[in-house]
Design an enzyme around this catalytic site. Structure first.
Site, mmCIF file in Angstrom:
data_model
loop_
_atom_site.group_PDB
_atom_site.id
_atom_site.type_symbol
_atom_site.label_atom_id
_atom_site.label_comp_id
_atom_site.label_asym_id
_atom_site.label_seq_id
_atom_site.Cartn_x
_atom_site.Cartn_y
_atom_site.Cartn_z
ATOM 1 N N SER A 1 0.820 -1.210 0.000
ATOM 2 C CA SER A 1 0.000 0.000 0.000
ATOM 3 C C SER A 1 0.855 1.261 0.000
ATOM 4 O O SER A 1 0.333 2.351 -0.188
ATOM 5 C CB SER A 1 -0.929 -0.001 1.204
ATOM 6 O OG SER A 1 -0.232 -0.346 2.364
ATOM 7 N N HIS B 1 -2.219 -2.586 -6.265
ATOM 8 C CA HIS B 1 -2.726 -2.200 -4.953
ATOM 9 C C HIS B 1 -4.255 -2.217 -4.952
ATOM 10 O O HIS B 1 -4.894 -1.388 -5.598
ATOM 11 C CB HIS B 1 -2.187 -0.808 -4.579
ATOM 12 C CG HIS B 1 -2.610 -0.363 -3.227
ATOM 13 N ND1 HIS B 1 -2.894 0.943 -2.923
ATOM 14 C CD2 HIS B 1 -2.827 -1.069 -2.085
ATOM 15 C CE1 HIS B 1 -3.243 1.023 -1.655
ATOM 16 N NE2 HIS B 1 -3.210 -0.187 -1.135
ATOM 17 N N GLU C 1 -4.672 0.163 -8.066
ATOM 18 C CA GLU C 1 -3.582 1.030 -8.530
ATOM 19 C C GLU C 1 -2.498 0.127 -9.132
ATOM 20 O O GLU C 1 -2.035 -0.810 -8.469
ATOM 21 C CB GLU C 1 -2.998 1.835 -7.365
ATOM 22 C CG GLU C 1 -3.928 2.944 -6.884
ATOM 23 C CD GLU C 1 -3.385 3.702 -5.678
ATOM 24 O OE1 GLU C 1 -3.557 4.927 -5.613
ATOM 25 O OE2 GLU C 1 -2.796 3.058 -4.767
HETATM 26 N N1 3HC Z 1 -17.887 -8.842 0.264
HETATM 27 C C1 3HC Z 1 -18.962 -8.731 -0.522
HETATM 28 N N2 3HC Z 1 -19.877 -7.737 -0.398
HETATM 29 C C2 3HC Z 1 -19.690 -6.838 0.593
HETATM 30 C C3 3HC Z 1 -18.578 -6.905 1.462
HETATM 31 C C4 3HC Z 1 -17.647 -7.946 1.255
HETATM 32 N N3 3HC Z 1 -16.555 -8.094 2.018
HETATM 33 N N4 3HC Z 1 -18.651 -5.858 2.326
HETATM 34 C C5 3HC Z 1 -19.757 -5.149 2.010
HETATM 35 N N5 3HC Z 1 -20.388 -5.747 0.964
HETATM 36 C C6 3HC Z 1 -21.574 -5.299 0.268
HETATM 37 C C7 3HC Z 1 -22.813 -5.406 1.113
HETATM 38 O O1 3HC Z 1 -23.397 -6.680 1.014
HETATM 39 C C8 3HC Z 1 -23.701 -4.334 0.461
HETATM 40 O O2 3HC Z 1 -24.269 -4.808 -0.755
HETATM 41 P P1 3HC Z 1 -25.541 -4.062 -1.458
HETATM 42 O O3 3HC Z 1 -25.115 -2.666 -1.819
HETATM 43 O O4 3HC Z 1 -25.817 -4.902 -2.653
HETATM 44 O O5 3HC Z 1 -26.608 -4.081 -0.427
HETATM 45 C C9 3HC Z 1 -22.706 -3.259 0.090
HETATM 46 O O6 3HC Z 1 -21.430 -3.898 0.008
HETATM 47 C C10 3HC Z 1 -22.687 -2.168 1.116
HETATM 48 O O7 3HC Z 1 -22.412 -2.753 2.408
HETATM 49 P P2 3HC Z 1 -23.184 -2.399 3.758
HETATM 50 O O8 3HC Z 1 -24.611 -2.059 3.445
HETATM 51 O O9 3HC Z 1 -22.897 -3.494 4.738
HETATM 52 O O10 3HC Z 1 -22.434 -1.157 4.370
HETATM 53 P P3 3HC Z 1 -21.924 0.156 3.651
HETATM 54 O O11 3HC Z 1 -22.960 0.735 2.760
HETATM 55 O O12 3HC Z 1 -21.309 1.016 4.705
HETATM 56 O O13 3HC Z 1 -20.744 -0.380 2.717
HETATM 57 C C11 3HC Z 1 -18.422 -0.502 2.513
HETATM 58 C C12 3HC Z 1 -19.640 -1.016 3.241
HETATM 59 C C13 3HC Z 1 -18.441 -1.017 1.071
HETATM 60 C C14 3HC Z 1 -17.196 -1.045 3.246
HETATM 61 C C15 3HC Z 1 -18.463 1.052 2.510
HETATM 62 O O14 3HC Z 1 -18.648 1.508 3.803
HETATM 63 C C16 3HC Z 1 -17.232 1.681 1.934
HETATM 64 O O15 3HC Z 1 -17.025 1.708 0.729
HETATM 65 N N6 3HC Z 1 -16.399 2.231 2.829
HETATM 66 C C17 3HC Z 1 -15.134 2.870 2.441
HETATM 67 C C18 3HC Z 1 -14.100 1.822 2.215
HETATM 68 C C19 3HC Z 1 -12.788 2.413 1.829
HETATM 69 O O16 3HC Z 1 -12.575 3.617 1.763
HETATM 70 N N7 3HC Z 1 -11.845 1.515 1.583
HETATM 71 C C20 3HC Z 1 -10.518 1.899 1.219
HETATM 72 C C21 3HC Z 1 -9.654 1.698 2.384
HETATM 73 S S1 3HC Z 1 -7.983 2.116 2.012
HETATM 74 C C22 3HC Z 1 -7.322 0.673 1.518
HETATM 75 O O17 3HC Z 1 -7.920 -0.363 1.485
HETATM 76 C C23 3HC Z 1 -5.919 0.748 1.110
HETATM 77 C C24 3HC Z 1 -5.013 0.086 2.098
HETATM 78 O O18 3HC Z 1 -3.752 0.024 1.482
HETATM 79 C C25 3HC Z 1 -4.855 0.845 3.390
#
Ligand code: 3HC
Length: 289
Positions: free
Chosen positions: A122, A143, A155
């Site tokens: 990352s 990434h 990425e």
């Molecule tokens: N697998 C499959 N589906 C999943 C899932 C998973 N692990 N997690 C969530 N979902 C699905 C849910 O089933 C739901 O589906 P739907 O839209 O069809 O109903 C959808 O995703 C939304 O989930 P929730 O309703 O449970 O909750 P949210 O609306 O809050 O969504 C989230 C969850 C997708 C995690 C959202 O909150 C999000 O996008 N958050 C931001 C995440 C982010 O910024 N990630 C980047 C982090 S930085 C990184 O990873 C880099 C590293 O190097 C540090």
């Protein structure tokens, strides 16, 4: 090597990211060899995949047959030598340069010379990881973002020595995984983490200073900036240890105090409060673990 030559994808590391990468590779029809260093880690990785596939089948995005086919395409191993079966390898182990260098040095000996070795790092330097192999032109960054099955971006990071051909292949692989790749230079944090993690860090400082409670800070960013989840919940999702590692790299590499990690992050890591994966971070998940 072209995309059509890839039948088996090797994934090194079965944590949150590695298991997600294995899942999207198997969903795209590739056979996957998933490697970690303990049975417990492998079992935990497979559980993460089962849970995610369960969500997708419940939503009707996958049939039960498709989900079981995906799981069948993933084989687990403790032996890094098994990577000799892979036509393309993605590493998603700990965010420590020494660990990455050791793994890439080994992979370089094990894998066929035409095989591309990608890292899900990352923030660490792809150029430095590549230098631990005899095929630096075939080492590239891929990434992914957490949760891998949901977030579209990958990425594609070109190190100083990565060939254009390798970058194109990684780009094609990401697209085949159903992702939306963006090419970026090998600079600390690449694009997303350079911008996202300092934002999260500022929220941790605000929390320390008592600007608001964890709930209030997160709710404010959801209501006021339309974030899907708040910055502190995002720490818990990503892993406070992982986010702290990214901050340490940004701070060290740029030498700029604006990247100084909030001291509370170190305290939380020392206390084992790493977020969702340990049941506690800024918020409590013990009922869900
Ligand atoms: N697998 C499959 N589906 C999943 C899932 C998973 N692990 N997690 C969530 N979902 C699905 C849910 O089933 C739901 O589906 P739907 O839209 O069809 O109903 C959808 O995703 C939304 O989930 P929730 O309703 O449970 O909750 P949210 O609306 O809050 O969504 C989230 C969850 C997708 C995690 C959202 O909150 C999000 O996008 N958050 C931001 C995440 C982010 O910024 N990630 C980047 C982090 S930085 C990184 O990873 C880099 C590293 O190097 C540090």
């Amino acid at each position: 090597m072209e995309i059509g030559d890839i039948g088996t994808v090797g994934v090194v590391g079965a944590g949150t990211m590695g298991s997600g990468i294995a899942q999207v590779a198997a969903t795209a029809g590739f056979k996957v060899v998933l490697r970690d260093i303990s049975d417990a880690a492998l079992d935990r990785g497979i559980k993460i995949i089962e849970r995610s596939l369960g969500k997708l089948t419940k939503k009707g995005k996958l049939s039960e047959e498709e989900a079981s086919g995906i799981l069948k395409r993933i084989s687990k191993t403790l032996d890094l030598q098994e990577m000799k079966r892979a036509d393309y390898v993605i590493e998603a182990a700990f965010e420590k340069m020494e660990v990455k260098k050791e793994i890439f040095g080994e992979l370089d000996k094990i894998c066929r010379p035409d095989v591309v070795l990608a890292s899900n790092t990352s923030s660490l330097s792809i150029t430095e990881i590549a230098a631990s192999t005899s095929r630096p032109e075939k080492v590239v960054g891929m990434h992914f973002f957490n949760p891998v099955p949901v977030l579209p971006l990958v990425e594609i990071v070109q190190g100083l020595t990565t060939s254009d051909e390798t970058v194109e292949l990684a780009y094609e692989v990401a697209k085949r995984f159903g992702k939306s790749p963006i090419k970026t230079k090998d600079q600390p944090g690449f694009i997303v983490n350079r911008i996202l993690v300092p934002y999260m860090n500022e929220a941790a400082f605000a929390y320390m200073e008592g600007v608001g409670s964890a709930e209030e800070i997160d709710q404010a960013m959801k209501w006021g900036a339309n974030m899907p989840i708040g910055p502190l919940a995002l720490f818990d999702l990503v892993g406070i240890d992982v986010a702290l590692d990214v901050l340490e790299v940004l701070y060290r590499e740029f030498g700029d105090p604006k990247f100084r990690p909030a001291p509370i992050l170190r305290q939380m890591v020392r206390a084992g409060r790493l977020g969702r994966k340990t049941g506690k971070g800024f918020f409590d998940y013990t009922e869900r673990v």
